[in-house]
Every structure is written in structure tokens, then in C-alpha cells.
Design a protein around this motif. Sequence first.
Motif, PDB file in Angstrom:
ATOM      1  N   GLY A 145       0.822  -1.198   0.000  1.00  0.00           N
ATOM      2  CA  GLY A 145       0.000   0.000   0.000  1.00  0.00           C
ATOM      3  C   GLY A 145       0.848   1.235   0.000  1.00  0.00           C
ATOM      4  N   LYS A 146       0.162   2.369  -0.011  1.00  0.00           N
ATOM      5  CA  LYS A 146       0.884   3.637  -0.068  1.00  0.00           C
ATOM      6  C   LYS A 146       0.806   4.396   1.238  1.00  0.00           C
ATOM      7  N   THR A 147       0.111   3.858   2.251  1.00  0.00           N
ATOM      8  CA  THR A 147       0.035   4.581   3.514  1.00  0.00           C
ATOM      9  C   THR A 147       1.410   4.630   4.150  1.00  0.00           C
ATOM     10  N   PRO A 148       1.675   5.690   4.931  1.00  0.00           N
ATOM     11  CA  PRO A 148       3.043   5.921   5.409  1.00  0.00           C
ATOM     12  C   PRO A 148       3.604   4.812   6.285  1.00  0.00           C
ATOM     13  N   ALA A 149       2.722   4.036   6.955  1.00  0.00           N
ATOM     14  CA  ALA A 149       3.247   3.052   7.886  1.00  0.00           C
ATOM     15  C   ALA A 149       3.713   1.788   7.178  1.00  0.00           C
ATOM     16  N   VAL A 150       3.281   1.621   5.911  1.00  0.00           N
ATOM     17  CA  VAL A 150       3.637   0.398   5.201  1.00  0.00           C
ATOM     18  C   VAL A 150       5.142   0.312   5.008  1.00  0.00           C
ATOM     19  N   GLY A 151       5.691  -0.828   5.314  1.00  0.00           N
ATOM     20  CA  GLY A 151       7.097  -1.053   5.067  1.00  0.00           C
ATOM     21  C   GLY A 151       8.030  -0.539   6.134  1.00  0.00           C
ATOM     22  N   SER A 152       7.481   0.085   7.183  1.00  0.00           N
ATOM     23  CA  SER A 152       8.366   0.595   8.221  1.00  0.00           C
ATOM     24  C   SER A 152       8.652  -0.504   9.239  1.00  0.00           C
ATOM     25  N   GLY A 153       9.828  -0.462   9.807  1.00  0.00           N
ATOM     26  CA  GLY A 153      10.249  -1.501  10.735  1.00  0.00           C
ATOM     27  C   GLY A 153       9.832  -1.197  12.157  1.00  0.00           C
ATOM     28  N   PRO A 154      10.497  -1.779  13.123  1.00  0.00           N
ATOM     29  CA  PRO A 154      10.186  -1.504  14.531  1.00  0.00           C
ATOM     30  C   PRO A 154      10.431  -0.033  14.837  1.00  0.00           C
ATOM     31  N   GLU A 155       9.628   0.496  15.739  1.00  0.00           N
ATOM     32  CA  GLU A 155       9.720   1.931  15.998  1.00  0.00           C
ATOM     33  C   GLU A 155      10.014   2.206  17.462  1.00  0.00           C
ATOM     34  N   ASN A 156      10.530   3.388  17.690  1.00  0.00           N
ATOM     35  CA  ASN A 156      10.736   3.842  19.060  1.00  0.00           C
ATOM     36  C   ASN A 156       9.457   4.486  19.570  1.00  0.00           C
ATOM     37  N   THR A 157       8.459   3.646  19.810  1.00  0.00           N
ATOM     38  CA  THR A 157       7.184   4.200  20.237  1.00  0.00           C
ATOM     39  C   THR A 157       6.872   3.803  21.667  1.00  0.00           C
ATOM     40  N   VAL A 158       6.017   4.592  22.282  1.00  0.00           N
ATOM     41  CA  VAL A 158       5.527   4.297  23.640  1.00  0.00           C
ATOM     42  C   VAL A 158       4.004   4.385  23.591  1.00  0.00           C
ATOM     43  N   PRO A 159       3.312   3.782  24.537  1.00  0.00           N
ATOM     44  CA  PRO A 159       1.850   3.857  24.515  1.00  0.00           C
ATOM     45  C   PRO A 159       1.370   5.307  24.660  1.00  0.00           C
ATOM     46  N   SER A 160       0.380   5.690  23.845  1.00  0.00           N
ATOM     47  CA  SER A 160      -0.147   7.058  23.927  1.00  0.00           C
ATOM     48  C   SER A 160      -0.770   7.321  25.287  1.00  0.00           C
ATOM     49  N   MET A 161      -1.360   6.267  25.865  1.00  0.00           N
ATOM     50  CA  MET A 161      -1.837   6.368  27.247  1.00  0.00           C
ATOM     51  C   MET A 161      -0.806   5.709  28.128  1.00  0.00           C
ATOM     52  N   PRO A 162      -0.132   6.399  28.998  1.00  0.00           N
ATOM     53  CA  PRO A 162      -0.368   7.756  29.461  1.00  0.00           C
ATOM     54  C   PRO A 162       0.519   8.820  28.824  1.00  0.00           C
ATOM     55  N   LEU A 181       1.330  10.378  25.922  1.00  0.00           N
ATOM     56  CA  LEU A 181       0.854  11.497  25.114  1.00  0.00           C
ATOM     57  C   LEU A 181      -0.279  12.247  25.810  1.00  0.00           C
ATOM     58  N   PHE A 182      -1.217  11.475  26.396  1.00  0.00           N
ATOM     59  CA  PHE A 182      -2.415  12.122  26.934  1.00  0.00           C
ATOM     60  C   PHE A 182      -2.102  12.988  28.143  1.00  0.00           C
ATOM     61  N   TYR A 183      -1.169  12.541  28.958  1.00  0.00           N
ATOM     62  CA  TYR A 183      -0.819  13.371  30.112  1.00  0.00           C
ATOM     63  C   TYR A 183      -0.140  14.659  29.658  1.00  0.00           C
ATOM     64  N   ALA A 184       0.683  14.539  28.594  1.00  0.00           N
ATOM     65  CA  ALA A 184       1.319  15.747  28.046  1.00  0.00           C
ATOM     66  C   ALA A 184       0.251  16.690  27.495  1.00  0.00           C
ATOM     67  N   GLU A 185      -0.753  16.128  26.813  1.00  0.00           N
ATOM     68  CA  GLU A 185      -1.821  16.956  26.247  1.00  0.00           C
ATOM     69  C   GLU A 185      -2.614  17.654  27.352  1.00  0.00           C
ATOM     70  N   LEU A 186      -2.910  16.901  28.409  1.00  0.00           N
ATOM     71  CA  LEU A 186      -3.627  17.506  29.535  1.00  0.00           C
ATOM     72  C   LEU A 186      -2.807  18.623  30.154  1.00  0.00           C
ATOM     73  N   GLY A 187      -1.486  18.395  30.228  1.00  0.00           N
ATOM     74  CA  GLY A 187      -0.600  19.414  30.787  1.00  0.00           C
ATOM     75  C   GLY A 187      -0.675  20.702  29.980  1.00  0.00           C
ATOM     76  N   VAL A 188      -0.643  20.568  28.653  1.00  0.00           N
ATOM     77  CA  VAL A 188      -0.709  21.756  27.795  1.00  0.00           C
ATOM     78  C   VAL A 188      -2.068  22.444  27.961  1.00  0.00           C
ATOM     79  N   LEU A 189      -3.137  21.643  28.047  1.00  0.00           N
ATOM     80  CA  LEU A 189      -4.473  22.225  28.238  1.00  0.00           C
ATOM     81  C   LEU A 189      -4.513  23.054  29.525  1.00  0.00           C
ATOM     82  N   MET A 190      -3.980  22.476  30.607  1.00  0.00           N
ATOM     83  CA  MET A 190      -4.019  23.196  31.877  1.00  0.00           C
ATOM     84  C   MET A 190      -3.147  24.448  31.832  1.00  0.00           C
ATOM     85  N   PHE A 191      -2.016  24.359  31.112  1.00  0.00           N
ATOM     86  CA  PHE A 191      -1.143  25.518  30.952  1.00  0.00           C
ATOM     87  C   PHE A 191      -1.887  26.643  30.229  1.00  0.00           C
ATOM     88  N   THR A 192      -2.622  26.281  29.168  1.00  0.00           N
ATOM     89  CA  THR A 192      -3.360  27.290  28.405  1.00  0.00           C
ATOM     90  C   THR A 192      -4.467  27.912  29.261  1.00  0.00           C
TER      91      THR A 192
END
Lengths: 159, 515
Positions: free
Chosen positions: B294-311, B313-324
Motif C-alpha cells: 500500500g501507499k500509507t506511510p506506515a507500510v514497510g516501516s520496521g520496529p519503531e521507538n514508540t511508547v503507549p499514547s496512554m499515558p 501522550l495524553f498526560y502531556a496533552e492535559l498538561g498543555v491544556l491546563m497551561f493554556t
Amino acid sequence: MTTTPGEKQSRFDPEPMPRRDFLGLAALGTMIAAFVVSLFGMLKLPKAAVSASPSKKYKVLLPDALPEGEAFIPPGRNVAIYRDGEGVYALSTVCTHLGCIVKANAKGFECPCHGSGFAKDGVVTKGPAPTALPWLKVTGGAGVYTIDEDSHVKAGTKV
Amino acid sequence: MDEAKRSALNEFWINLKTAPGQIYRAMFRGGAPVSDRTRSSFVFGNVFLHLHSVRTHLWSLKWSTTMGLGLITTAAFLITLVTGILLMFYYKPYPDVAYQSIKDIHFIVPTGRFMRNIHRWAANVMVVAVILHMARAFYTASYRKPREFNWFIGWGLLVTTLALSFTGYLLPWDQLAYWAITIGANIAQSPREITDAMGITEYFDIGGLQREILLGSEIVGEESLIRFYLLHVMILPLILAMLMAVHFWRIRKDGGLAKPKNVDELVAADQKEHYPVFTEAPQKTYQLAAVVKGKTPAVGSGPENTVPSMPHLFYAELGVLMFTVLICFILAFVSDAPLKELANPLVPENPAKAPWYFLGLQEIVSFSAFMGGIGIPMLCWIGLGLIPFLDKETEGTGEWFGGPGGAKLVGWSALYGFATSIAVEAFAIRFGWLREWFPDIPQLVITFVNPGTVITVLYAAFSIWVLRRFNSTRAGALALFTCFLAGFIVLTVIGTHFRGPNWDFFWSPSHWPGH
């Protein structure tokens, strides 16, 4: 029930269209037609046939003591009236640049919004205004004049 | 328990006692987000959260990647949404009554004044953040394939945000509002400057039509107020919300945020501090896209340096919301939203100033209504939208200023941008412009040769020079974007601080004459 295309009687007969294709195309076609027609209707809506705006034709009592070259601004109106030896004339005081109300001064007019300057005959002397202040139609005499803000007259027309 | 003894009444009683837990489990089927699997289902099982991907790349979580600017914009929008709905309880969109209702909100309604202040400040925060967010996306070249379409959506969001601010400006029906909208509506009418000069306004009055549709009348009156109100509280927020949903969704579909090529080396050190990629064997194939064509960006990519979005990403997002929220609260607490006298169609404010982010425009409008208000802004706007299709290089994507040497180029471009616009403005302020020297000059000449267009041409010439010098479209784009940003800042500062009554130049507002 599935539709099977019927036997062709002659090689010049067109390929019969399956019922589902026909119904599908009819649905799509009528939807597009309905959408286009209603879009035209909706686009016409924001522009009313008659728009509400105050009357722009009114009578003005010009003071006898008005010195030559001094603007008379009727209360509540965006108009400047001058009297000189040749007669009476009126200019709109709505700036031709972006619609602010110009202020009369000794030289003519000055716009508070972007600094356009106008002479007493409406000609642009300064700033961004693209055209001169329009001359308005004046009728009457002997101190009582009718101003029609909607009718513009040639510059230099005095009564 | 004996089956016979278990009466229906008993059963009912037990069901009643366990009802709260059952309701909770019916709502949140995945259970507490404690393992990788339940953290994933926490995201994809939730209609709001599933706009995010289940796992987030460590690069995206770095502060220097985004500075949270898009999140600040979103948070500010949510704040204006909530406070705006609250203000609608008391606001009445009818001339004169509107002004009184704003006064009621300010003086009588409990917390009304605070709500209005927050609404106003959050709107300002949103405008600043959306401009900075655009600059961030540009300077990290995040508009490139496959993210061209999302840049396009963001382009629409910028305009919608500005339109929301502009329509909100009329609602208080005070002097500030009335004259800013009069000027805005006449800018919409300014194509007449061209049609008048060509003598065809009688037959083809596009300017007059635009103004009439915007105002619903020849004057700024009750029709205009209800139109602006409808746009402000209904049409534009709906458009904005829809575009936002597409914008967020496309981030995920475009493979997350733009990353540099060597991103795995860059985040290797961070990886150790986080949870391992899988804390338990996955029950589903984690990334089906890895084995499909396929042509979607994830096709063909190998293992990634990823972490679960929960917590993470979401805690970072909440932090920014509270800052604003905190920023808006502080601003709302120390500074009241302005309210001048009741609108008076006979006497303009002197000076009549638009909201600060339009004062750069107002400065070039003071040279030519059409070029300043429509010509140059349209040129900038179309240019911005075309960026992804004009710069298709791949070098330096995801890196600030396109990698080494880019910061220097941006620095020089900024210097040129500031110096040019200040020089041209200073010249025009000191010596005047064509009309002062040649009183009979045709209007068309002034329309096309005025300080605004001169600055635009100088910027374009500089960026073409840079483009040829470095033989790179990216270098040209960096130069042009930086110049226009610098010009925007210079003109905005001049319009805000250095222009006084009659749009004359003053070193400080304290020097303004009384009037």
C-alpha cells in the motif's frame, strides 16, 4: 432478483442496462440535480431584493449667517454643505477609501482612519483615497434645500 | 446457593447493588490501562481518543518537536467554546440592545465579566498560537509528502480562526466594533478601486456585491449584526470543528509527526527511560500495515521507538491544556476586555483600529485599500497554500530550519525582512508617497506602486536570489516565509504602537493630540 441482460435482436441494439445500474444512476442523477438547484436557491438567499437602509433624501435649512467656505454639517447626516458666490453645493463626507466619516477643517476635509485629505471641492490631496468625494444632488433655494445622497452630480454643479 | 432459594427478588437486589460497577464496565470494556493491551484498547475503544494512534513516537513527545503549539491552539478553542456558550445566555444580537447586554454581562451577571475576559484572551492566545504553529510546521518542513493535504487543512484553519476573531469583534456594538467592521466591509468593497479606475463598476461591481452580502444592507446595521453573530456562533465554529477533526485524523494517517531520517539514533537515549515496547505478548498483530502492500506511510516501516499514547501522550496533552487555561485565567484576571461607548455612525473613532493581528493589514491598507486589503493578502494566502507543491525536496524534513546552516539563512532572511520593511515604512512616513509629489497621478499607479507592493516585490526578489544562490527551493521558501513573517511583525507593531489620530506617525501613544 438479479437482472440478466436480454438477448440482443440485432447487433445494432445498444447493450441493455441492468435494472440496478439504472436505478443507481437515476438516484445519483436526481441527487446531483436537487443539490445544484437548492444550492442556487441558497446562494440567492443572502442578498435581499430590498435592503433596509434609512432614507437618504431630506430637507436642510441652511443658516443665513453661514460664511463662505465654511462647511455646514446637518445634524445626524454625513454631508457637508458649502455656500459661495456661485451658489450652494453638497459633498458626501463618507471617505472614498474605507468609509470613515471625514472631518471638515480649514483646508477641506481630513479622514481620521487613514489620513486621506480632501479639498473643499472634494478632490483628493493626500493619502490613500482612490477617488474624490462625490457631489450630491441639491435642489431648492432661499435657504431651504433638498439633498439626495443617492444621486451624485458632476463636480462643480451649484444651485 | 441453592437454586430454588434464589428468588427473583433476591436476584433483583443483587443486580441493584452491583449496578454502578456494571455500568462502569459497560462503558469502559477494556479495563484499567495498566498493560500494553489495555492501554491500546483505552485509545481505540474511545471515539474521541481514537483520533490519536495507539502508540506515539518518542520524537513526537519531545518538547522541541512541536512546542505544543497545535495543542495550545486546540485548548484555546475549547476555552472559547465553553465561555462563548456561557456568554450566549445573556447576549442579544440587536443594535443598541447588544451593547446593553454586554454591559449587563460585565457589571451584573455573576462571573460574566471574568467569562468575557477569558473568552477574549483565549481568542487572542488562539490567534498567536495558530500563527506560531504554522511557523513551526513550516520551519520543520512538516508540509512535505505525505503531509501536503494536512498543511492545506491547516491553511483553512488559519483563515477560519481569523474570521472567527473578526466576526466576534462586531458583537459588542461599541465604537471600536462599529468602525473596525465598517473598515473591514469597505475592504471587501475595495475591488471597486480597480473597477472604478477602469470605468466598469457600473457593469461589474464585484466589490459592492461582496460588501452587500457581508453586511446584508448598505450600512452596518441590524442585518449586519445578525449575520456576524450567525457566522461567529454557528457557521464558523462548525467549519472549524470539522477541519480540526480532519486535521488531527490526518496526523495519524500521515504517519505521525514529521521526523528526521536519523530519528532512531536521536531518541535512542530516551527509549531507556520508558516502558519496553511490549510488556506482554500482543493478542493481535500489532501492525498489520507492516506486511501489507500500500501507499500509507506506515507500510514497510520496521520496529519503531514508540511508547503507549496512554499515558505518555495524553498526560502531556492535559498538561498543555491546563497551561493554556492558566495563561487565559491570569490574563483575564489582570486585564479587562475593552468596551468603548455605544456605536455612533456619525463620528468615527480616531484612530479607528482593528484587532491587533489585522493592524499590519491596516497599515498597508493605508496606502491602497485594494492592494493592502485584498491583493497582497490573497497573494500571501495562495502562496502559503502552494508551499508543499512548490518545495518538493526531501532533505531536512522534520529538522528545524532544514538542518545545519538553515538557522543562519533564516537569521539573515529575518534581518533582511525587518530592515527592508522598516526602511520602506520610514521612507513613506518621512517623505510621503506618490500622491504628495504628483497630485494628478492616476489611481492605478498608486494601487500598484505603494509601500506595500514595494516591500512585497523586494521580498520576492530576495527569495529568488536565495533560491538561485543555494540552488534549492527549500532555501527560497525559507527566505520568503521568514521575510513575510518579519514584515508582518514590523507592520503590526507600526500599526499598533506608532499610528495615532488620522493614522499619523507618533513615537508613542502618549504624544497623541487631544481631540
